[in-house]
Each structure stands twice: as C-alpha cells, then as structure tokens.
Write a protein that holds these residues in place. Sequence first.
Motif, mmCIF file in Angstrom:
data_model
loop_
_atom_site.group_PDB
_atom_site.id
_atom_site.type_symbol
_atom_site.label_atom_id
_atom_site.label_comp_id
_atom_site.label_asym_id
_atom_site.label_seq_id
_atom_site.Cartn_x
_atom_site.Cartn_y
_atom_site.Cartn_z
ATOM 1 N N ILE A 69 0.844 -1.204 0.000
ATOM 2 C CA ILE A 69 0.000 0.000 0.000
ATOM 3 C C ILE A 69 0.876 1.251 0.000
ATOM 4 O O ILE A 69 0.582 2.236 -0.698
ATOM 5 C CB ILE A 69 -0.954 -0.013 1.205
ATOM 6 N N ILE A 70 1.966 1.231 0.781
ATOM 7 C CA ILE A 70 2.901 2.360 0.781
ATOM 8 C C ILE A 70 3.472 2.576 -0.614
ATOM 9 O O ILE A 70 3.567 3.712 -1.106
ATOM 10 C CB ILE A 70 4.032 2.117 1.802
ATOM 11 N N LEU A 71 3.851 1.477 -1.253
ATOM 12 C CA LEU A 71 4.419 1.567 -2.598
ATOM 13 C C LEU A 71 3.409 2.157 -3.573
ATOM 14 O O LEU A 71 3.753 3.014 -4.411
ATOM 15 C CB LEU A 71 4.861 0.175 -3.052
ATOM 16 N N ALA A 72 2.147 1.750 -3.489
ATOM 17 C CA ALA A 72 1.117 2.260 -4.387
ATOM 18 C C ALA A 72 0.833 3.748 -4.137
ATOM 19 O O ALA A 72 0.774 4.557 -5.080
ATOM 20 C CB ALA A 72 -0.157 1.444 -4.221
ATOM 21 N N LEU A 73 0.670 4.134 -2.864
ATOM 22 C CA LEU A 73 0.367 5.535 -2.542
ATOM 23 C C LEU A 73 1.540 6.458 -2.862
ATOM 24 O O LEU A 73 1.347 7.568 -3.379
ATOM 25 C CB LEU A 73 -0.001 5.655 -1.062
ATOM 26 N N ALA A 74 2.757 6.007 -2.572
ATOM 27 C CA ALA A 74 3.930 6.837 -2.860
ATOM 28 C C ALA A 74 4.120 7.009 -4.361
ATOM 29 O O ALA A 74 4.476 8.106 -4.833
ATOM 30 C CB ALA A 74 5.176 6.210 -2.233
ATOM 31 N N MET A 100 9.851 13.081 1.409
ATOM 32 C CA MET A 100 9.154 11.977 2.061
ATOM 33 C C MET A 100 8.661 10.952 1.043
ATOM 34 O O MET A 100 8.754 9.741 1.271
ATOM 35 C CB MET A 100 7.987 12.508 2.884
ATOM 36 N N LEU A 101 8.160 11.426 -0.096
ATOM 37 C CA LEU A 101 7.656 10.514 -1.121
ATOM 38 C C LEU A 101 8.777 9.662 -1.714
ATOM 39 O O LEU A 101 8.588 8.465 -1.981
ATOM 40 C CB LEU A 101 6.948 11.303 -2.222
ATOM 41 N N LEU A 102 9.936 10.269 -1.918
ATOM 42 C CA LEU A 102 11.075 9.505 -2.443
ATOM 43 C C LEU A 102 11.504 8.411 -1.470
ATOM 44 O O LEU A 102 11.724 7.252 -1.870
ATOM 45 C CB LEU A 102 12.249 10.446 -2.734
ATOM 46 N N MET A 103 11.617 8.772 -0.200
ATOM 47 C CA MET A 103 12.005 7.785 0.793
ATOM 48 C C MET A 103 10.926 6.716 0.984
ATOM 49 O O MET A 103 11.230 5.545 1.200
ATOM 50 C CB MET A 103 12.294 8.462 2.129
ATOM 51 N N ALA A 104 9.655 7.113 0.879
ATOM 52 C CA ALA A 104 8.571 6.139 0.998
ATOM 53 C C ALA A 104 8.597 5.146 -0.158
ATOM 54 O O ALA A 104 8.336 3.951 0.014
ATOM 55 C CB ALA A 104 7.226 6.857 1.042
ATOM 56 N N LEU A 105 8.941 5.644 -1.347
ATOM 57 C CA LEU A 105 9.038 4.759 -2.506
ATOM 58 C C LEU A 105 10.173 3.753 -2.335
ATOM 59 O O LEU A 105 10.013 2.554 -2.615
ATOM 60 C CB LEU A 105 9.257 5.596 -3.764
ATOM 61 N N LEU A 106 11.312 4.215 -1.836
ATOM 62 C CA LEU A 106 12.436 3.309 -1.573
ATOM 63 C C LEU A 106 12.104 2.328 -0.453
ATOM 64 O O LEU A 106 12.443 1.132 -0.530
ATOM 65 C CB LEU A 106 13.681 4.119 -1.211
ATOM 66 N N ALA A 107 11.433 2.827 0.591
ATOM 67 C CA ALA A 107 11.067 1.955 1.706
ATOM 68 C C ALA A 107 10.081 0.876 1.256
ATOM 69 O O ALA A 107 10.206 -0.293 1.661
ATOM 70 C CB ALA A 107 10.462 2.780 2.840
ATOM 71 N N GLY A 108 9.104 1.255 0.440
ATOM 72 C CA GLY A 108 8.141 0.269 -0.039
ATOM 73 C C GLY A 108 8.774 -0.787 -0.921
ATOM 74 O O GLY A 108 8.444 -1.983 -0.826
ATOM 75 N N THR A 109 9.712 -0.376 -1.774
ATOM 76 C CA THR A 109 10.376 -1.333 -2.675
ATOM 77 C C THR A 109 11.265 -2.300 -1.902
ATOM 78 O O THR A 109 11.161 -3.524 -2.050
ATOM 79 C CB THR A 109 11.211 -0.575 -3.715
ATOM 80 N N THR A 110 12.165 -1.758 -1.085
ATOM 81 C CA THR A 110 13.068 -2.623 -0.328
ATOM 82 C C THR A 110 12.303 -3.452 0.707
ATOM 83 O O THR A 110 12.678 -4.588 1.003
ATOM 84 C CB THR A 110 14.144 -1.786 0.380
ATOM 85 N N ALA A 140 15.878 -2.659 4.434
ATOM 86 C CA ALA A 140 14.524 -2.104 4.383
ATOM 87 C C ALA A 140 14.223 -1.268 5.617
ATOM 88 O O ALA A 140 13.555 -0.222 5.532
ATOM 89 C CB ALA A 140 13.508 -3.241 4.248
ATOM 90 N N ARG A 141 14.717 -1.702 6.776
ATOM 91 C CA ARG A 141 14.489 -0.954 8.017
ATOM 92 C C ARG A 141 15.175 0.404 7.967
ATOM 93 O O ARG A 141 14.645 1.394 8.491
ATOM 94 C CB ARG A 141 15.019 -1.764 9.203
ATOM 95 N N ALA A 142 16.331 0.492 7.322
ATOM 96 C CA ALA A 142 17.037 1.767 7.208
ATOM 97 C C ALA A 142 16.229 2.763 6.369
ATOM 98 O O ALA A 142 16.041 3.924 6.766
ATOM 99 C CB ALA A 142 18.418 1.542 6.601
ATOM 100 N N PHE A 143 15.738 2.315 5.206
ATOM 101 C CA PHE A 143 14.944 3.204 4.355
ATOM 102 C C PHE A 143 13.610 3.560 5.018
ATOM 103 O O PHE A 143 13.131 4.692 4.889
ATOM 104 C CB PHE A 143 14.703 2.554 2.994
ATOM 105 N N THR A 144 13.017 2.597 5.713
ATOM 106 C CA THR A 144 11.758 2.872 6.405
ATOM 107 C C THR A 144 11.961 3.892 7.518
ATOM 108 O O THR A 144 11.106 4.760 7.754
ATOM 109 C CB THR A 144 11.168 1.577 6.979
ATOM 110 N N GLY A 145 13.087 3.804 8.212
ATOM 111 C CA GLY A 145 13.391 4.781 9.252
ATOM 112 C C GLY A 145 13.555 6.190 8.694
ATOM 113 O O GLY A 145 13.090 7.170 9.298
#
Length: 228
Positions: A69-74, A100-110, A140-145
Amino acid sequence: MAGPNDIYVTLTRYIFSEYSSSTTVEVINETRSTVTCLCFFQSSKMTRGRLGKGFMGPLLVADMVVYLIILALASWSLNNYIDGQQSHPHLGGNSATNYMLLMALLAGTTGAVSIIVGLAHFLSWSVSSMAAAISTAAIARAFTGLAFGLAWKEIKLGGRRGKRLQTLEVLIIVSTLIHLLYILLLHAGHFNQKYGPYYGERRPQDIGEGPSHEARKSTGNEPNQPDA
C-alpha cells in the motif's frame, strides 16, 4: 519417514555385500552412530522454533500488505507531484513532501523485497536462509526509518494534506513498528531456540562425527577386491 533402525539395516546389508570382513565391523559401528545423530538432528529441526514460526507467518503477511500500500500511494503521489498536480484534493503537502515521497518509494520497494526473502526463510527455516532475511530486513528498516523521519517532519510542518497523503504518513509509521518486530523475531532464536534458528547452530555433519579417518582410509571409495 524411515527411522534410524530402517536406515541402519539397509546400510548394514550394503556394507556386508560390498566390503571385506576385516573392515565391516568398524564401518557398521561408525555408520550406526552417524545415522542416529543425523536422524536426531532432523527430528529436532522439525520441532525447533515452532513458536517463532507461528508468530512470523501473520507478521510477514501484515508487513507485506502495508509495504505494498505504501508503494502504491507513494508512486501515485510522486507521479502527481512530477506532473505539477500538487493541488489535487487527495494530495497537497508542504516542503517536506517531495523528500518523504522519495524515501517512501524506496522503503516500499526494499520492504517488499525483504518480505519475499523472509517468506523464503519462513519456508526453509534454516540458518542459511536467516542470514539473507536479516540482511534484506536491515536494509529495508534503514529506508523505512528515513521515510518515518520525513513523514514526522511533514506532519510537524502542517499545511493542507489530502487523505491519501495522510494515509501514507500513518502507514509509514505503522510499517516502522511492524518491521522492527519482524527483525526482533528473526533474532529471537539467539535468546531461546523455541523461537527459531540462530547463528552458531551446529550443522548435521558437526553433530555426528561420521566414519573415522581410519575407516575411510581402509574402505576407500571402492570396495576391496578379493585376492586373486
């Protein structure tokens, strides 16, 4: 699954038919010890970590749903930002939104990739698969943080933020907590074996010593040939 006695009987018959009597007794004794140890290891592996595995299944499913869902919304929000549609009713934002959107996209992918690796570990439930699961989960935890920090900054700055952007902020915070629990569960076997495998766990070849060097040397790779 064949028990130790069945395997032992089969191997004994093979040894009697292939090797000379001078080495048969020693090989049989070594083989019986090895078979018993390997069967014990297989049995303990099947019952090991059932409690942790029971928790990990639902946690992986929940984490995967949140990251998708994060990946889709971002993706949707960043696409609208690139098209210059910041005034969209469901978007809006402030100076922190782009980052925030860039980091959310990376967090969702990883995050989605780490859950796929985690599912492979869930199926195999071994030390080797745990190493890959922990590595991808840490990335993934690093990008999510990072996404969490920027989402918190966006909330603090305020301004008009659409429903989808607010939903994305909430899901980033939720995924931070869920993924942290997932990483802790991956390491839970270090504290108690009932929660899963752990580093330093002995392999099956380390549990049973197997045939001694003298037995292997006396038997060789081929059966002894009778004297002419």
